[in-house]
Scaffold this active site. Structure first.
Site, mmCIF file in Angstrom:
data_model
loop_
_atom_site.group_PDB
_atom_site.id
_atom_site.type_symbol
_atom_site.label_atom_id
_atom_site.label_comp_id
_atom_site.label_asym_id
_atom_site.label_seq_id
_atom_site.Cartn_x
_atom_site.Cartn_y
_atom_site.Cartn_z
ATOM 1 N N CYS A 94 26.996 30.520 24.015
ATOM 2 C CA CYS A 94 25.678 30.995 23.610
ATOM 3 C C CYS A 94 25.710 31.839 22.326
ATOM 4 O O CYS A 94 25.924 31.276 21.257
ATOM 5 C CB CYS A 94 24.995 31.702 24.761
ATOM 6 S SG CYS A 94 23.202 31.705 24.553
ATOM 7 N N HIS A 195 25.689 29.656 30.645
ATOM 8 C CA HIS A 195 26.378 30.759 31.309
ATOM 9 C C HIS A 195 26.676 30.296 32.732
ATOM 10 O O HIS A 195 26.338 29.194 33.129
ATOM 11 C CB HIS A 195 25.485 31.996 31.328
ATOM 12 C CG HIS A 195 24.993 32.407 29.981
ATOM 13 N ND1 HIS A 195 25.811 32.941 29.017
ATOM 14 C CD2 HIS A 195 23.761 32.337 29.418
ATOM 15 C CE1 HIS A 195 25.105 33.215 27.938
ATOM 16 N NE2 HIS A 195 23.857 32.846 28.143
HETATM 17 N N1 GLN Z 1 20.685 36.070 21.113
HETATM 18 C C1 GLN Z 1 20.888 34.665 21.196
HETATM 19 C C2 GLN Z 1 19.617 33.853 21.440
HETATM 20 O O1 GLN Z 1 18.713 34.306 22.110
HETATM 21 C C3 GLN Z 1 21.925 34.382 22.249
HETATM 22 C C4 GLN Z 1 21.489 34.687 23.665
HETATM 23 C C5 GLN Z 1 22.593 34.522 24.676
HETATM 24 O O2 GLN Z 1 23.771 34.724 24.372
HETATM 25 N N2 GLN Z 1 22.237 34.163 25.885
HETATM 26 O O3 GLN Z 1 19.560 32.731 20.980
#
Ligand code: GLN
Length: 242
Positions: A94, A195
């Protein structure tokens, strides 16, 4: 890299540690230890030198501003780049995946930040936040398919350039944002949105990362209990009852 005592290196939990993706590092370490391989889990925080002799490096999810700091610190340190040049693997989730790219945007002002340049991808704020359980179809090196389960929560949508290939095809969820492809692979760098942690939920993907890192096949582990749990999850996501 020391293949007798492979190091699994978890990077910057204080910045990219809010989604539980540190579990990926635990899974990789345990799956080696269960096979009698004396693996070692190292955690490295900003300001500490990134060791250059790791087998697998891991980056997790996090919030937008933490991503900028992580890029600055990793560039200033340089150890991750040396390790990858020496044949290490990087598995990034992510926010960690997004920063591996050429660029990504941050916040409401859509400021464009230069990434680590390890993946030919660019991430921009999408019209919707991609949130929910996912099911992605990964084609394993032997050509067979393997459903990847997990959950996604990201505002950035990612477009792949010609040097990066998708990790998987989307069956349920947003993936890179287009509901078609998910994640990216380029050389020894794998980026993905789910995740879970994703390597706990998808042990064959974990073993793929390890086999690439060590350059050898690993003996199979008994995953019958995990397979039954996975089957229940896959059916729940497919029928929309997660
Ligand atoms: N901040 C990033 C986004 O919203 C990654 C979010 C995350 O790692 N879940 O795209």
């Amino acid at each position: 890299m020391n293949t007798d005592r492979p190091k699994i290196v978890l990077l910057y939990q204080s910045l990219l540690g809010i989604y539980g993706d540190h579990g990926n590092a635990v899974v990789l370490t345990k799956r080696l230890q269960w096979r009698g391989i004396d693996a070692e889990l190292l955690t490295v925080e900003p300001g500490q030198p990134v060791p250059t002799d790791g087998a697998v490096y891991l980056l997790g999810g996090g919030e937008d501003t933490a991503q900028i700091t992580a890029v600055q610190e990793l560039k200033a340190d340089g150890g991750l780049f040396t390790a990858l040049d020496d044949g290490a693997m990087l598995f990034a989730v992510c926010a960690g995946y997004q920063i591996c790219g050429k660029s990504f945007t941050i916040g409401a002002r859509d400021e464009v930040i230069e990434g680590l340049g390890l993946l030919d991808i660019e991430t921009r704020r999408g019209p919707e936040r991609a949130v929910g359980e996912v099911l992605h179809i990964w084609v394993q090196p032997d050509g067979s398919t393997y459903p990847i389960t997990g959950f996604e929560n990201h505002g950035g949508w990612t477009e792949l350039g010609s040097d990066a290939k998708p990790l998987a095809a989307v069956e349920v969820g947003w993936g890179n944002g287009n509901r078609r492809d998910e994640g990216a692979v380029q050389g020894r760098v794998i980026g993905t949105y789910p995740h879970g942690p994703v390597l706990a939920r998808n042990p064959q993907l974990a073993d793929h990362v390890l086999e690439m890192a060590l350059g050898c096949r690993l003996e199979p582990l008994d995953i019958s209990e995990m397979t039954a749990l996975r089957q229940r999850r896959i059916e729940a996501v497919r029928t929309g009852r997660p």
